[in-house]
Structure formats: C-alpha cells, structure tokens
Design an enzyme around this catalytic site. Structure first.
Site, PDB file in Angstrom:
ATOM      1  N   HIS A 210       0.765  -1.129   0.063  1.00 59.99           N
ATOM      2  CA  HIS A 210       0.154   0.030   0.097  1.00 59.99           C
ATOM      3  C   HIS A 210       0.765   1.045   0.098  1.00 59.99           C
ATOM      4  O   HIS A 210       0.922   1.904   0.860  1.00 59.99           O
ATOM      5  CB  HIS A 210      -1.239  -0.099   1.202  1.00 59.99           C
ATOM      6  N   ASN A 213       1.096   4.664   2.261  1.00 62.41           N
ATOM      7  CA  ASN A 213       0.716   4.351   3.616  1.00 62.41           C
ATOM      8  C   ASN A 213       1.553   3.633   4.473  1.00 62.41           C
ATOM      9  O   ASN A 213       2.196   2.705   3.943  1.00 62.41           O
ATOM     10  CB  ASN A 213      -0.984   3.729   3.471  1.00 62.41           C
ATOM     11  N   ASP A 242      -9.578   3.852  -2.646  1.00 62.13           N
ATOM     12  CA  ASP A 242     -11.031   3.857  -1.815  1.00 62.13           C
ATOM     13  C   ASP A 242     -11.551   5.414  -1.526  1.00 62.13           C
ATOM     14  O   ASP A 242     -12.547   5.705  -1.190  1.00 62.13           O
ATOM     15  CB  ASP A 242     -11.145   3.163  -0.577  1.00 62.13           C
ATOM     16  N   GLY A 243     -10.677   6.142  -1.835  1.00 61.40           N
ATOM     17  CA  GLY A 243     -10.836   7.769  -1.912  1.00 61.40           C
ATOM     18  C   GLY A 243     -10.423   8.190  -0.305  1.00 61.40           C
ATOM     19  O   GLY A 243     -10.530   9.558  -0.020  1.00 61.40           O
ATOM     20  N   ASP A 268      -7.101  -4.311   0.876  1.00 56.15           N
ATOM     21  CA  ASP A 268      -6.571  -4.176   2.022  1.00 56.15           C
ATOM     22  C   ASP A 268      -7.912  -4.375   2.907  1.00 56.15           C
ATOM     23  O   ASP A 268      -7.857  -3.501   4.070  1.00 56.15           O
ATOM     24  CB  ASP A 268      -5.611  -2.814   2.418  1.00 56.15           C
TER      25      ASP A 268
END
Length: 381
Positions: A210, A213, A242-243, A268
């Site tokens: 990811h 992040n 996912d925004g 995730d």
C-alpha cells in the site's frame, strides 16, 4: 461434452485491447476459442466484460476475518469478495504471536490447497514500530530469517507474499530468503530511507505494500522509500483506491509514474467489507467502522479498508479518469503475474479459467463468473 456458453454483444477487454460487440466462449470451467452452433447465448449488449479481479492483499469481509477466523470464516469472507468480482484472493494475516501465525498459516494452507484462496500474505510481525499502523506494537519483531522460515514452512508452499520493514536488522537477509523460495518480498510499514529501500530492491524486494501508507512521506531532500519504489522498474506498487487512503492526485501521480504495468489495485479489506459499520477485531486490535472508514478504537489509525474491488474499478474509471484497459491490468493481469498465475487467470484468453466480471455502462457490477459458473448471474437483474 462440457456445457458451452457464449457471452455476446458486450465490450470485451482483451490483452490486445477492447473489442466492441465481442464474445467470450465458455466451455466448462475454461474460456474456449470457439463454440458450437447450439451453445447457450447470453446477450450482454450494453455491458463490459473484463477478467475476474485478483486481490493480493485482503484481510477479510462479510463480517469474517482472514487474519484470525476459522476456516468457515475465511470461506465466508472469500464468498463476500466473489460477489464483488474478486475471483482470486490472497488471504492476508496481521501481526500476532509467532506460534499463532504459524498455526493459522497451516489452516489457510489447507484452503489454498483446496483452491479456495490463492495463498497467504504475512503482513507483520516483521515491521517497523515507527510505522505500525493498525498492528500491535507489543508483538512486532525484527525480521529474523529463521523466524521468516518458520512461517514459510508453516504455509506448506502456499506463502505468496510477506511485508517487511527491510531496514530493520535481518531485513535484507530475510528478503533474500523470500526471493530464494519464490515468495514476494514486499516493502511496507517501513521507516526506511531512499538508500535503504534501494538496497532492499537489489536484494529482491518486488512489491510496495500500500504505497504511501505506513511509510515516510515524499520529501524534496529526503525522497524516502516512495521515490525508490516508484522509480524502479522491478517493483509493482499496491494502491488502495477507496478515496480515503489516497487523494486522487496522489493516486494519479503513482499510477502515471509507475505506469499501468507496475500498479496493483488492492483492497486491504478487513471484516467490515461488504458488511457494514460497527465494532470489529483486526487481529488483536479493536476497530471502529463509521461511514465505511475503519479506524483503531485506540489511537484512531486507519485500520485497513472496507473496500471491494468492484468499487475500486468503478472509481478508477469514473473518478480518476483512467483508461479501462489500464484498470484491468492493475486489477487483474498484474496481480495474476505477481502470483505466478498469469498462465491461468488475469486475462480473457482461450485455455484460461473462465473468471470474468460483467459491468454495465456506468461500471456497476452486474455479473460474476468463476470457473465457468455464475456467482452473480447478470440475467437476474
């Protein structure tokens, strides 16, 4: 003879491009080159047909956990994601006691052997306490190759990926061990510098867990791991579309810098995916899901997502403005390649599994087929 279906009239996304008014022939569990004249025809005019989605990084769904649940829980979560187009899923563990992780890997290995999941991803415990996210700091440990090997052995050949903070003691040796055993070494939950990340890639790391992040942000004097992972052609970067996890401009930056060949959309996801708001457990950590966003009860860190890949696909096209063909690569072909399964899944080609998703003109999911059987039948509305 195995029953044959002809899916006709849709816009079909193939490795060579999109075919208008295309057709996909399905014979038994496979895609066929041709179909007999008396085959059942399913009219999908006005729709898209794309390959089934492949999720490299998923902790659960439908109220069930891959990280700590029973075999029945895992199957429930798998079915939930199949309803949303994910025909192939890797079950992701989270940080826990090493003996528990080994026992749990044994159970997941049985499901992988049966073909219910595509393997196991260990996210933790070999990650940085500085970038732990939704992992229990008290259970974190340096990546000792002997302990890495213990988890690989417990997975009985079904370990597919392990996320590591490769700057920690033992990190590079662990990357080399994973590479030697054909397991993806992923850089993530890391506090590494740019230079340390380059060394991990040279040692054999090929995935960014990811991206953006749980790692240092991009800096103009300290470019950090993000720059190293984006610029190296050997690395595929995971993105959670996912925004919430990524601003659209950040996703665009990553996608266009890495290119469509080096992006893998993941969920995730945790238990709440496809289920709803409420309190959940992610491994040993309590999570509150409100308005579809999962955060730790203690501390408020984002704790995975409630994303499903059909939503990631629709957002990529309708919000991010990415070409459909590029999204298909990121959500199907690239993860299939990383898993070494691209000879069987990830694209609509004769001889491959008949895993596919039907989307309407607005990119809303209308049908899912897995190995020739409808999981969601587009003819039922």
């Amino acid at each position: 003879m195995a029953p044959t279906k002809v899916l006709a009239g849709a816009r079909v996304v193939l490795p060579t491009g999109t075919v208008d008014d295309g057709r996909v022939n399905v014979e038994g569990t496979r895609i066929a080159a041709a179909a007999p004249g008396n085959a059942e025809t399913v009219d999908l005019s006005g729709h898209w047909v794309v390959p089934g989605f492949v999720d490299l990084h998923n902790h659960g769904g439908g109220g069930a956990s891959f990280a700590g649940g029973t075999a029945e829980d895992v199957l429930k979560g798998v079915h939930t994601h199949r309803l949303h187009g994910t025909t192939t899923v890797v079950a992701s563990a989270v940080t826990g006691d090493l003996d528990f992780l080994a026992r749990h890997a044994g159970m997941l290995a049985e499901l992988a052997q049966q073909g219910d999941i595509a393997g196991i991803h260990f996210e933790g415990p070999f990650i940085s306490p500085c970038r732990k996210g939704a992992h229990d700091e008290g259970l974190l440990r340096d990546p000792d190759p002997a302990e890495v090997r213990k988890l690989l052995d417990a997975a009985h050949g079904h370990a597919r990926m392990m996320t590591l903070a490769t700057e920690l003691p033992g990190g590079l040796d662990s990357v080399r061990l994973l590479a030697e055993h054909g397991v993806i070494a992923a850089v993530g939950h890391t506090d590494a510098t740019y230079e340390q990340t380059l060394r991990a890639i040279d040692a054999g790391a090929t995935v960014a867990t990811h991206l953006f992040n749980a790692m240092p942000p991009l800096g103009h004097r300290a470019p950090g791991p993000i720059t190293a992972l984006l610029e190296d052609e050997r690395v595929t970067v995971e993105l959670i579309n996912d925004g919430t996890h990524l601003h659209p401009a950040t996703l665009q930056l990553a996608f266009h810098h890495a290119g469509a060949a080096r992006v893998a959309f993941i969920t995730d996801a945790m238990d709440a995916a496809g289920f709803g708001d409420g309190r959940y457990m992610l491994g040993p950590m309590e999570v509150e899901v409100a308005d579809g966003v999962a955060r730790l009860v203690e501390g408020g860190s984002i704790a995975g997502s409630t994303l499903t890949l059909d939503r990631a696909f629709k957002r990529a096209v309708t919000v991010d403005g990415l070409p459909v063909e590029d999204v298909v690569r990121a959500i199907s072909a690239n993860p299939a390649r990383l898993l070494g399964l691209d000879g069987r899944i990830g694209s609509l080609e004769p001889g491959k599994d008949a895993d596919l998703v039907v989307l309407d003109a607005d990119f809303t999911l209308k049908g899912v087929m897995r190995r020739g059987e409808w999981v969601v039948d587009p003819r039922l509305g």
